[in-house]
Design a protein around this motif. Sequence first.
Motif, mmCIF file in Angstrom:
data_model
loop_
_atom_site.group_PDB
_atom_site.id
_atom_site.type_symbol
_atom_site.label_atom_id
_atom_site.label_comp_id
_atom_site.label_asym_id
_atom_site.label_seq_id
_atom_site.Cartn_x
_atom_site.Cartn_y
_atom_site.Cartn_z
ATOM 1 N N GLU A 84 0.830 -1.202 0.000
ATOM 2 C CA GLU A 84 0.000 0.000 0.000
ATOM 3 C C GLU A 84 0.869 1.258 0.000
ATOM 4 N N ASP A 103 -0.574 -4.861 3.096
ATOM 5 C CA ASP A 103 -0.904 -3.580 3.725
ATOM 6 C C ASP A 103 -0.135 -3.627 5.034
ATOM 7 N N ASP A 106 -2.641 -1.782 8.559
ATOM 8 C CA ASP A 106 -4.035 -1.453 8.275
ATOM 9 C C ASP A 106 -4.665 -0.759 9.481
ATOM 10 N N GLY A 107 -5.496 0.248 9.192
ATOM 11 C CA GLY A 107 -6.191 0.962 10.267
ATOM 12 C C GLY A 107 -5.263 1.935 10.971
ATOM 13 N N ARG A 266 -8.646 -1.396 -0.817
ATOM 14 C CA ARG A 266 -7.810 -1.809 -1.939
ATOM 15 C C ARG A 266 -7.995 -3.297 -2.226
ATOM 16 N N GLU A 270 -6.012 -5.764 0.483
ATOM 17 C CA GLU A 270 -7.003 -5.719 1.566
ATOM 18 C C GLU A 270 -8.154 -6.688 1.228
HETATM 19 MN MN MN Z 1 -5.572 -0.638 5.179
#
Ligand code: MN
Length: 327
Positions: A84, A103, A106-107, A266, A270
């Motif tokens: 990412e 990723d 994430d978050g 994505r 993801e």
């Molecule tokens: Mn993410």
Amino acid sequence: MSTLANYLDAHAKDPALSNVITTVTEVGKTISGLLKKGALADILGEAGNQNVQGEEQKKLDVLANDLLLDALAKNTHCAGVASEELDDATPANADGSLLVLFDPLDGSSNIDINMAVGTIFSILPYERQGQNSENSDFLQAGNQQLAAGYLLYGTSTVLALTIDDNVVMFSLDPDSGDYILINDHVQIAADTSEYAINASNYRYWLAPMQQYIDELIAGKTGVRGRDFNTRWVAAMVGDVHRILCRGGLFTYPFDTKYPNKAGKLRLMYEANPMSLLIERAGGAATDAINRILDIEPTDIHQRVPVVLGSKNEVNYVKDLHVQHAHS
Ligand code: MN
Ligand code: F6P
């Protein structure tokens, strides 16, 4: 007590696959350690630049990305990496047989508030061994994935993984530093009364999604005849983990907030890995109508609407969208 190493020895048909999964999960231990130190590790706050999606990068996003990239570049089985955080895929070892997409964190808006974040990964076959990998080598449908998983850095660190038709979960033992098997057959119930959506985008959704959420909110006073409950972690990895643990529906639907984006999440690092985990645990994953794993990608960073989780609920959302398309 079975460890990840034991599990991979017994179940991974390809030693290259176990090796690459081991590399990713070892880096996961480092990221987990940094997150535990939190503010004390000087990893919080913005790194001062933007990623390819035009979002601010957090310090730990950059760090997690670099740690994964460095470790995978040294792995002889890894032919290339897409992340990412990188505009283009990075070639690794031309003789490798695997491509790794991730990723790294994430978050990431959850980092500074001490909430759950995670690393999501997807492993694809590499078909042009001997030559340097390019972006186009990564453009394979999710149904081609050889393995997928995530590390959730929550109150404990958990790994969810699929390398065959089964989904398994491990917990990182802080004493031994080993991933210990905690669930050898993750299954999602077909029905659920729990759903996850960022409802502040309601006015941007398509009519069938608005209708769906209206019905859930009406609960036992509406056509569904029972009450539903909302949960939103704001990290897909956390919401998907909850669904693997106790069922539910998660959606980041198509919306018109950013008309040039088809959705927020994505596809390649993801939606695809999460969809593989969800389907293999007996759930379903669509873009509201079509199976995510059958989407032929055109760009490593493309976005896709996501509806995933308990099968009957995902199918109900699909029925509403199909009915609406025909009305
Ligand atoms: Mn993410
Ligand atoms: O990676 C994108 C992401 O952070 C997901 O993990 C999460 O589900 C979503 O965005 C949160 O979006 P929002 O900021 O709209 O709540």
